[in-house]
Motif scaffolding. Structure first.
Motif, PDB file in Angstrom:
ATOM      1  N   GLY A   1      -1.505   8.379   3.841  1.00 55.68           N
ATOM      2  CA  GLY A   1      -1.189   9.314   4.897  1.00 55.68           C
ATOM      3  C   GLY A   1      -2.160   9.181   6.050  1.00 55.68           C
ATOM      4  N   MET A   2      -3.158   8.310   5.877  1.00 56.11           N
ATOM      5  CA  MET A   2      -4.203   8.156   6.889  1.00 56.11           C
ATOM      6  C   MET A   2      -4.071   6.860   7.676  1.00 56.11           C
ATOM      7  SD  MET A   2      -7.287   9.334   4.452  1.00 56.11           S
ATOM      8  CE  MET A   2      -8.306  10.532   5.269  1.00 56.11           C
ATOM      9  N   VAL A   3      -3.485   5.862   7.070  1.00 50.23           N
ATOM     10  CA  VAL A   3      -3.427   4.530   7.672  1.00 50.23           C
ATOM     11  C   VAL A   3      -1.999   4.013   7.602  1.00 50.23           C
ATOM     12  CG1 VAL A   3      -4.229   2.144   7.435  1.00 50.23           C
ATOM     13  CG2 VAL A   3      -5.762   4.020   6.862  1.00 50.23           C
ATOM     14  N   LYS A   4      -1.544   3.415   8.684  1.00 53.96           N
ATOM     15  CA  LYS A   4      -0.283   2.678   8.657  1.00 53.96           C
ATOM     16  C   LYS A   4      -0.641   1.217   8.451  1.00 53.96           C
ATOM     17  CE  LYS A   4       2.832   5.619  11.034  1.00 53.96           C
ATOM     18  NZ  LYS A   4       4.210   5.631  11.338  1.00 53.96           N
ATOM     19  N   VAL A   5      -0.134   0.647   7.396  1.00 62.53           N
ATOM     20  CA  VAL A   5      -0.473  -0.727   7.033  1.00 62.53           C
ATOM     21  C   VAL A   5       0.584  -1.665   7.593  1.00 62.53           C
ATOM     22  CG1 VAL A   5      -0.905  -2.284   5.111  1.00 62.53           C
ATOM     23  CG2 VAL A   5      -1.612   0.099   4.945  1.00 62.53           C
ATOM     24  N   ARG A   6       0.109  -2.706   8.233  1.00 58.48           N
ATOM     25  CA  ARG A   6       1.016  -3.735   8.745  1.00 58.48           C
ATOM     26  C   ARG A   6       1.474  -4.616   7.587  1.00 58.48           C
ATOM     27  NH1 ARG A   6      -2.355  -6.787  12.977  1.00 58.48           N
ATOM     28  NH2 ARG A   6      -3.575  -6.948  11.087  1.00 58.48           N
ATOM     29  N   SER A   7       2.683  -5.123   7.649  1.00 53.81           N
ATOM     30  CA  SER A   7       3.217  -5.949   6.567  1.00 53.81           C
ATOM     31  C   SER A   7       2.349  -7.179   6.316  1.00 53.81           C
ATOM     32  CB  SER A   7       4.660  -6.356   6.849  1.00 53.81           C
ATOM     33  OG  SER A   7       4.745  -7.072   8.058  1.00 53.81           O
ATOM     34  N   GLU A   8       1.738  -7.727   7.368  1.00 54.09           N
ATOM     35  CA  GLU A   8       0.897  -8.919   7.175  1.00 54.09           C
ATOM     36  C   GLU A   8      -0.420  -8.600   6.456  1.00 54.09           C
ATOM     37  OE1 GLU A   8       0.587  -7.736  11.611  1.00 54.09           O
ATOM     38  OE2 GLU A   8       2.204  -8.059  10.194  1.00 54.09           O
TER      39      GLU A   8
END
Length: 133
Positions: free
Chosen positions: A98-105
């Motif tokens: 809920g704190m970080v949006k992770v990139r697919s890469e």
């Protein structure tokens, strides 16, 4: 074929499929484990990556890990996800935060990101799909 696999993973079917929930917040972990059990899977619980690795070493029936990113211990959930991909390649991975949006890469190959807050039913649907694939 996907429908047939989904039906096989119904409440009566996935006895051999186990899911490991890695979450340091006990109430969130308990709620997710309950949802996974209600979906017919076996659920294991870990409060950090070190505990998760010990459980994975002991339980070869684990087919998927569901891990939060932020937690105490020797590694966060994203590092755990990469470690699991390297050591147990067949294990499916869902990462949440809920704190970080992770990139697919930044994710291990084939891993899925689910943003918090999530509905447990949404996660169990993704678990069914990934285990059936």
């Amino acid at each position: 074929m996907a429908i047939a696999a989904f039906l096989l993973m119904s409440k009566s079917g996935p006895a051999a499929a186990a899911i490991l929930i890695v979450e340091d917040e006990p109430l969130v972990r308990i709620e997710m484990a309950s949802s996974i059990k209600d979906a017919g899977f076996t659920a294991y619980e870990a409060g950090n990556a070190d505990e998760a690795i010990r459980i994975l070493e002991q339980h070869s029936e684990i087919r998927l890990i569901f891990t939060d990113i932020h937690m105490p211990g020797s590694m966060d959930g994203l590092r755990l996800a990469h470690y699991v991909r390297g050591r147990w390649p067949p294990v499916k991975i869902i990462v949440t935060s809920g704190m970080v949006k992770v990139r697919s890469e930044d994710m291990p190959e084939g891993a899925l990101f689910v943003e918090k807050p999530y509905r447990p039913e949404h996660v169990t649907d993704r678990v069914r799909e990934m285990v059936a694939a």
